[in-house]
Design an enzyme around this catalytic site. Structure first.
Site, short mmCIF file in Angstrom:
data_model
loop_
_atom_site.label_atom_id
_atom_site.label_comp_id
_atom_site.label_asym_id
_atom_site.label_seq_id
_atom_site.Cartn_x
_atom_site.Cartn_y
_atom_site.Cartn_z
CB CYS A 134 -0.91 0.01 1.23
SG CYS A 134 -1.90 1.50 1.40
CB CYS A 137 -0.32 2.35 4.15
SG CYS A 137 -1.89 1.69 3.58
CG ASP A 138 3.61 1.18 4.38
OD1 ASP A 138 3.19 1.60 5.47
OD2 ASP A 138 3.48 0.00 4.02
#
Length: 305
Positions: A134, A137-138
């Site tokens: 993701c 997300c990261d």
């Protein structure tokens, strides 16, 4: 073994734990079932940097341990047991597992989704240590670094474009799939993205964290990278639910209304399995809380009737 609950939550990730915490806190006898472990994929994250209340960040493992402790505080019961079947139309509804039959007046489906994996050496070893699924997300963790994105879909292209805002260099590796002209044009027009057409990942390597990948499909070579984002198609684990009559869209995502209700009365769904809100712990938890509140109202209504 047959046990009757007010609510059974299927799935022990952020959405499931939040839903179960809400129903248990309301005094409903709640079971949170998971086939592997409670905490879900979120527990694998080395650092979650965007969950409110933790300005220094927190590991996924610790955050999910806190979710679990919170649910247990309100007497939610947590069990690991593989689900093998479902009767959603019964009164009560029945969940069949390897260990027995569990019954409930309402169900919350919070099974998440699973992305197809590369299945190459190093993928499991470096999960959460440079291997991610993701970019949203990261991505911020890779500011000023070099990353690779694996995938050929428009979603993979969007993730690469998002990463290019943080990373100083982004390799886009589509594998054997041929990119559409539109996707290729958009990616090639970004100076921070290099498209490696026809290339695929052979292995992922490093020392503690990802430091490089080996690619093939042309001259075999090593790419020095700090992270690799695997954005292959996601596979909602919903075959059993589809067979049970739960409505889904063409992509296999559970259809819900604004109150997280499915097409079957007494069955609710929350989190990634509805394919809404992105792969974020905060949105999954919020969706789970909303589903928990809807279950409480549903059971209050059915008792009144």
């Amino acid at each position: 073994m047959e046990q009757l609950y007010d609510v059974i939550v299927i799935g022990g990730g952020p959405a499931g734990l939040a839903a179960g915490m809400y129903t248990a806190r309301h005094g409903l006898k709640t079971l949170i079932l998971d086939g592997k472990r409670h905490g879900g994929k979120a527990a694998e994250a080395a650092l979650i940097d965007n969950f409110p209340g933790f300005p220094e960040g927190i590991s996924g493992k610790e955050l999910m341990e806190r979710f679990i402790a919170h649910a247990k505080r309100f007497n939610a019961e947590l069990k690991i047991d593989k689900i093998v079947g479902l009767n959603p139309y019964g009164h009560p509804k029945e969940v069949y597992t390897r260990e027995g039959v569990y019954m409930a007046k309402a169900l919350v489906i919070a099974t998440g989704i699973q992305r197809r994996k590369l299945k190459v050496p190093g993928e499991e070893e470096f999960k959460g240590k440079g291997v991610s699924y993701c970019a949203i997300c990261d991505g911020p963790l890779f500011e000023g670094k070099v990353v690779a994105v694996v995938g050929s879909s428009s979603e993979a292209a969007e993730e690469a474009l998002a990463l290019s805002k943080f990373a100083k260099r982004t390799y886009f590796i589509p594998g054997a799939e041929r990119l559409s002209e539109e996707v290729l044009r958009e990616l090639s027009g970004n100076p921070n993205i290099e498209v490696l057409e026809g290339a695929s990942v052979e292995s992922i390597g490093g020392e503690g964290m990802v430091t490089h990948i080996w690619i093939k499909g042309g001259p075999r070579r090593r790419l020095d990278v700090d992270g690799i984002f695997i954005i292959l198609e996601h596979i909602p684990m919903m075959d059993m639910l589809r067979e049970a009559g739960v409505e889904m869209d063409e992509g296999g995502c559970i259809k819900v209304d604004s109150h997280n209700r499915t097409n079957i009365p007494g069955i609710f769904a929350a989190g990634e399995c509805t394919c809404g809100g992105g792969i974020q712990v905060i949105t999954a938890a919020g969706d789970g809380a909303k589903a928990g509140i809807s279950v409480i109202r549903y059971l209050q209504t059915t008792r009144t009737k």
